[in-house]
Design a protein around this motif. Structure first.
Motif, PDB file in Angstrom:
ATOM      1  N   GLY A 134       0.800  -1.207   0.000  1.00 51.83           N
ATOM      2  CA  GLY A 134       0.000   0.000   0.000  1.00 51.83           C
ATOM      3  C   GLY A 134       0.837   1.262   0.000  1.00 51.83           C
ATOM      4  N   PRO A 135       0.253   2.380   0.414  1.00 52.68           N
ATOM      5  CA  PRO A 135       0.937   3.671   0.330  1.00 52.68           C
ATOM      6  C   PRO A 135       2.161   3.806   1.221  1.00 52.68           C
ATOM      7  CG  PRO A 135      -1.169   3.870   1.487  1.00 52.68           C
ATOM      8  CD  PRO A 135      -1.142   2.514   0.877  1.00 52.68           C
ATOM      9  N   ALA A 136       2.336   2.902   2.177  1.00 59.27           N
ATOM     10  CA  ALA A 136       3.523   2.975   3.032  1.00 59.27           C
ATOM     11  C   ALA A 136       4.787   2.525   2.297  1.00 59.27           C
ATOM     12  CB  ALA A 136       3.326   2.107   4.276  1.00 59.27           C
ATOM     13  N   LEU A 199      -3.912  -1.546   5.476  1.00 54.44           N
ATOM     14  CA  LEU A 199      -2.994  -1.440   4.348  1.00 54.44           C
ATOM     15  C   LEU A 199      -3.297  -0.177   3.539  1.00 54.44           C
ATOM     16  CD1 LEU A 199      -0.708  -2.862   2.736  1.00 54.44           C
ATOM     17  CD2 LEU A 199      -2.507  -3.988   1.404  1.00 54.44           C
ATOM     18  N   LEU A 200      -4.572   0.064   3.290  1.00 53.58           N
ATOM     19  CA  LEU A 200      -4.991   1.267   2.566  1.00 53.58           C
ATOM     20  C   LEU A 200      -4.601   2.535   3.316  1.00 53.58           C
ATOM     21  CD1 LEU A 200      -8.551   0.121   1.471  1.00 53.58           C
ATOM     22  CD2 LEU A 200      -6.699   0.728  -0.093  1.00 53.58           C
ATOM     23  N   LEU A 218      -7.873  -2.123  -6.568  1.00 46.97           N
ATOM     24  CA  LEU A 218      -6.737  -2.056  -7.483  1.00 46.97           C
ATOM     25  C   LEU A 218      -6.845  -0.911  -8.492  1.00 46.97           C
ATOM     26  CD1 LEU A 218      -6.072  -5.843  -8.186  1.00 46.97           C
ATOM     27  CD2 LEU A 218      -4.827  -4.298  -6.647  1.00 46.97           C
ATOM     28  N   LYS A 219      -8.054  -0.637  -8.975  1.00 48.75           N
ATOM     29  CA  LYS A 219      -8.205   0.411  -9.990  1.00 48.75           C
ATOM     30  C   LYS A 219      -7.843   1.794  -9.457  1.00 48.75           C
ATOM     31  CE  LYS A 219     -11.669  -1.841 -12.919  1.00 48.75           C
ATOM     32  NZ  LYS A 219     -13.042  -1.766 -13.482  1.00 48.75           N
ATOM     33  N   SER A 220      -8.030   1.998  -8.154  1.00 42.92           N
ATOM     34  CA  SER A 220      -7.729   3.299  -7.560  1.00 42.92           C
ATOM     35  C   SER A 220      -6.228   3.563  -7.497  1.00 42.92           C
ATOM     36  CB  SER A 220      -8.315   3.390  -6.150  1.00 42.92           C
ATOM     37  OG  SER A 220      -7.611   2.537  -5.259  1.00 42.92           O
ATOM     38  N   GLY A 221      -5.426   2.510  -7.575  1.00 40.47           N
ATOM     39  CA  GLY A 221      -3.984   2.663  -7.483  1.00 40.47           C
ATOM     40  C   GLY A 221      -3.466   2.744  -6.060  1.00 40.47           C
ATOM     41  N   ARG A 222      -4.353   2.662  -5.087  1.00 39.07           N
ATOM     42  CA  ARG A 222      -3.926   2.761  -3.691  1.00 39.07           C
ATOM     43  C   ARG A 222      -3.241   1.472  -3.226  1.00 39.07           C
ATOM     44  NH1 ARG A 222      -9.071   4.331  -0.416  1.00 39.07           N
ATOM     45  NH2 ARG A 222      -7.578   4.573   1.291  1.00 39.07           N
TER      46      ARG A 222
END
Length: 328
Positions: A134-136, A199-200, A218-222
């Motif tokens: 995720g973003p981390a 995770l998000l 998945l589509k959001s890219g996050r």
């Protein structure tokens, strides 16, 4: 480590119990109320499968079929709830194989005996696990090798979540850590859904979980997937390579099965299987489960029992070999 589809060769229409073909019992035998126990919270793939199956059994197997979520102890509470229930067919359990094929070899004690306290009714589906970040984790991390290198450079952030300690997703990451000589901190959750939310939010760096748990995001890219656990790429995420394609000899394909209490009579098992198999064959159920990464397939009770015993023996050997524990 490959799944044993050889054990699941009969179609729902031809599945047998003993020597006779399964036939739907008389309508007069319909239960008033039945329930499907799910050992994980709402929002994950096991919950989705339980609810779709309940919809298909409602009005025929039982007048009303409910889903009861019993999360906790990595799915053990769900199994314990089943074995404490009446053995008249009014309670079923839909569970991943981990609770029955892995837990006996990683936990010093369990509140149940998998091969005695539960009665196989039917296979429900197959699925692959995936490693997601995720973003981390920086966007430059695109492969398993990248993630392991980043984790070694950032030990304070080198963590991952799983649906439960001792579960198949945990075992996969334990094996990866051994193969790569990487110290990855495991953070167990009460199911996939709360882990995916962390995770998000960046509270954890990675997650090992069924593919379907990631698909809505998945589509959001996050979120992005780095690897899947199957022998081949998944049709649900064809752009994601397998662990093996990236040089890590990990091949795992798990399944969900439907079980009855161990004391259920052959007649009760026969009746449950006779309704489960056509329910799982319905095209709208198959297509809706594909949307959450599950490949639906039923089986006879005997075939599911054979699959469980064979998997348990295979995991017993691997767990002993790598020294895997719930604390790994």
């Amino acid at each position: 480590m490959t799944t044993r589809r050889d054990f699941i060769q009969q179609s729902a229409a031809l599945a047998t119990l003993g020597t006779g073909a399964l036939a739907l019992p008389a309508q007069a035998q319909t239960l008033e109320t039945a329930r499907i126990i799910c050992g994980f919270p709402p929002g994950g793939t096991s919950d989705a499968m339980s609810r779709r199956l309940a919809d298909k059994l409602r009005g025929n197997y039982a007048t009303n079929v409910l889903v009861e979520n019993k999360p906790g102890a990595g799915g053990q509470i769900g199994v314990s709830t089943l074995i404490a229930s009446p053995a008249d067919g009014s309670t079923m359990l839909l569970t991943p194989s981990s609770m029955l094929s892995i837990y006996p070899y990683v936990y010093k004690s369990l509140p149940y005996k998998p091969l005695e306290d539960v009665q196989p009714a039917s296979l429900a589906c197959w699925f692959n696990h995936a490693l997601g970040v995720g973003p981390a984790v920086p966007a430059s991390v695109k492969t398993v090798k990248d993630f392991l290198a980043w984790a070694k450079e950032n030990p304070a952030k080198a963590n991952y979540g799983s649906p439960g300690a001792g579960s198949m997703p945990h075992l996969i990451m334990g094996l990866l850590g051994k193969l790569a000589n990487a110290d990855l901190k495991h953070i167990p959750y009460r199911g996939s859904a709360p882990g995916i939310q962390d995770l998000l939010g960046g509270q954890i760096s990675a997650m090992s979980s069924p593919i379907g748990d990631y698909l809505p995001y998945l589509k959001s890219g996050r979120l992005r997937l780095l690897a899947i656990s199957g022998q081949n790429r998944s049709p649900f995420v064809p752009e994601t390579p397998t662990y093996r394609q990236q040089g890590y000899p990990i091949t795992v394909r798990e399944w969900y099965g439907v079980f009855l209490p161990g004391k259920a009579s052959p007649e009760v098992v026969r009746r449950a299987a006779a309704y489960l198999q056509p329910a799982l064959a319905q095209p709208d159920l198959v297509s809706s489960m594909a949307q959450v990464g599950l490949e639906v397939e039923s089986s006879s009770p005997q075939k599911l029992g054979e699959l469980l015993r064979a998997d348990a023996e295979e995991w017993r050997r691997l767990i002993k070999q790598i020294g895997f524990t719930p604390e790994s």
